[in-house]
Motif scaffolding. Structure first.
Motif, PDB file in Angstrom:
ATOM      1  N   LEU A   3      -1.328  -8.997 -13.468  1.00 60.28           N
ATOM      2  CA  LEU A   3      -1.669  -7.611 -13.821  1.00 60.28           C
ATOM      3  C   LEU A   3      -0.425  -6.744 -13.929  1.00 60.28           C
ATOM      4  O   LEU A   3      -0.278  -5.967 -14.869  1.00 60.28           O
ATOM      5  N   ILE A   4       0.478  -6.889 -12.950  1.00 58.24           N
ATOM      6  CA  ILE A   4       1.685  -6.060 -12.944  1.00 58.24           C
ATOM      7  C   ILE A   4       2.588  -6.430 -14.121  1.00 58.24           C
ATOM      8  O   ILE A   4       3.132  -5.547 -14.782  1.00 58.24           O
ATOM      9  N   THR A 109      -8.631   3.084 -18.277  1.00 58.76           N
ATOM     10  CA  THR A 109      -9.163   2.859 -16.927  1.00 58.76           C
ATOM     11  C   THR A 109      -8.474   1.661 -16.287  1.00 58.76           C
ATOM     12  O   THR A 109      -8.286   1.642 -15.072  1.00 58.76           O
ATOM     13  N   GLU A 110      -8.071   0.676 -17.087  1.00 59.75           N
ATOM     14  CA  GLU A 110      -7.352  -0.491 -16.554  1.00 59.75           C
ATOM     15  C   GLU A 110      -6.022  -0.068 -15.926  1.00 59.75           C
ATOM     16  O   GLU A 110      -5.672  -0.498 -14.828  1.00 59.75           O
ATOM     17  N   TRP A 115      -2.656   1.146 -11.114  1.00 57.78           N
ATOM     18  CA  TRP A 115      -1.880   2.135 -10.354  1.00 57.78           C
ATOM     19  C   TRP A 115      -2.514   2.355  -8.979  1.00 57.78           C
ATOM     20  O   TRP A 115      -1.816   2.395  -7.964  1.00 57.78           O
ATOM     21  N   GLN A 116      -3.828   2.474  -8.934  1.00 67.75           N
ATOM     22  CA  GLN A 116      -4.507   2.639  -7.646  1.00 67.75           C
ATOM     23  C   GLN A 116      -4.293   1.412  -6.763  1.00 67.75           C
ATOM     24  O   GLN A 116      -4.082   1.551  -5.549  1.00 67.75           O
ATOM     25  N   MET A 117      -4.322   0.231  -7.353  1.00 67.84           N
ATOM     26  CA  MET A 117      -4.062  -0.995  -6.595  1.00 67.84           C
ATOM     27  C   MET A 117      -2.629  -0.997  -6.054  1.00 67.84           C
ATOM     28  O   MET A 117      -2.391  -1.339  -4.898  1.00 67.84           O
ATOM     29  N   TYR A 124      -0.967   0.024   2.444  1.00 68.11           N
ATOM     30  CA  TYR A 124      -1.258  -1.071   3.374  1.00 68.11           C
ATOM     31  C   TYR A 124       0.031  -1.637   3.969  1.00 68.11           C
ATOM     32  O   TYR A 124       0.124  -1.868   5.181  1.00 68.11           O
ATOM     33  N   GLN A 125       1.039  -1.848   3.129  1.00 69.75           N
ATOM     34  CA  GLN A 125       2.322  -2.363   3.608  1.00 69.75           C
ATOM     35  C   GLN A 125       2.946  -1.412   4.629  1.00 69.75           C
ATOM     36  O   GLN A 125       3.479  -1.855   5.652  1.00 69.75           O
TER      37      GLN A 125
END
Length: 178
Positions: A3-4, A109-110, A115-117, A124-125
């Motif tokens: 994805l990235i 939206t993708e 970006w949200q991920m 989280y990190q």
């Protein structure tokens, strides 16, 4: 293609990079008190993000090849930051302005989901790191970071890793030998 990787390829295809930068070893990308709303993609090299408290540098994050890096507080708030970003070794970066990046994010939206991920992973990190620093022994911190980010130990000199782990370089050396 991840994805990235696809995300980066789209930015490349749309020619959204504002410019390319090359930093020499120890050169600063950003210093305390400056506003920086750019987002950087590390093409090669490595950088450290740190704060200076009295005379002690406290590293809070690293950036290395195929990672985005930013003074996220300034990127979001558009206000001066207390962060320094410094090249650890010769580093090549691609630069995208906030306005261009956010227009890209909003274009699908993708892109918004990716970006949200990315932001979720970053949060989280940071939470994992804070927990490690507050509750773990130096050995446990080392093991957890090694498991999370093995590339760190390939790219970053031990003295910087020690600062990141909140231990002396000597302690890190002893732990690595054991």
């Amino acid at each position: 293609m991840s994805l990235i990787s696809n995300f980066i390829a789209q930015i490349d295809q749309q020619q959204l990079w504002d410019k390319k930068l090359e930093l020499s070893r120890n050169e600063y990308l950003k210093v305390k008190g400056s506003i920086d709303t750019n987002l950087y993609f590390v093409v090669s090299g490595s950088l450290r993000i740190y704060v200076l408290e009295e005379f002690e540098e406290n590293i809070i994050r690293f950036g290395y090849q195929n990672n985005f890096i930013a003074a996220l507080d300034s990127f979001i708030s558009e206000k001066p930051s207390d962060l320094y970003i410094q090249a650890i070794k010769k580093t090549q970066l691609k630069v995208i302005k906030k306005e261009s990046f956010m227009a890209f994010i909003d274009s699908s939206t993708e892109n918004t989901k990716i970006w949200q991920m990315m932001l979720g992973d970053l949060i989280y990190q940071q939470m994992e790191r804070e927990r490690d620093i507050l509750t773990s022994s130096p050995l446990e911190r080392y093991k957890r970071v090694l498991a999370r980010s093995p590339q760190l130990f390939q790219e970053i000199p031990n003295r910087y890793i020690a600062s990141y782990l909140r231990m002396t370089p000597e302690t890190l050396s002893r732990i690595k030998k054991s």
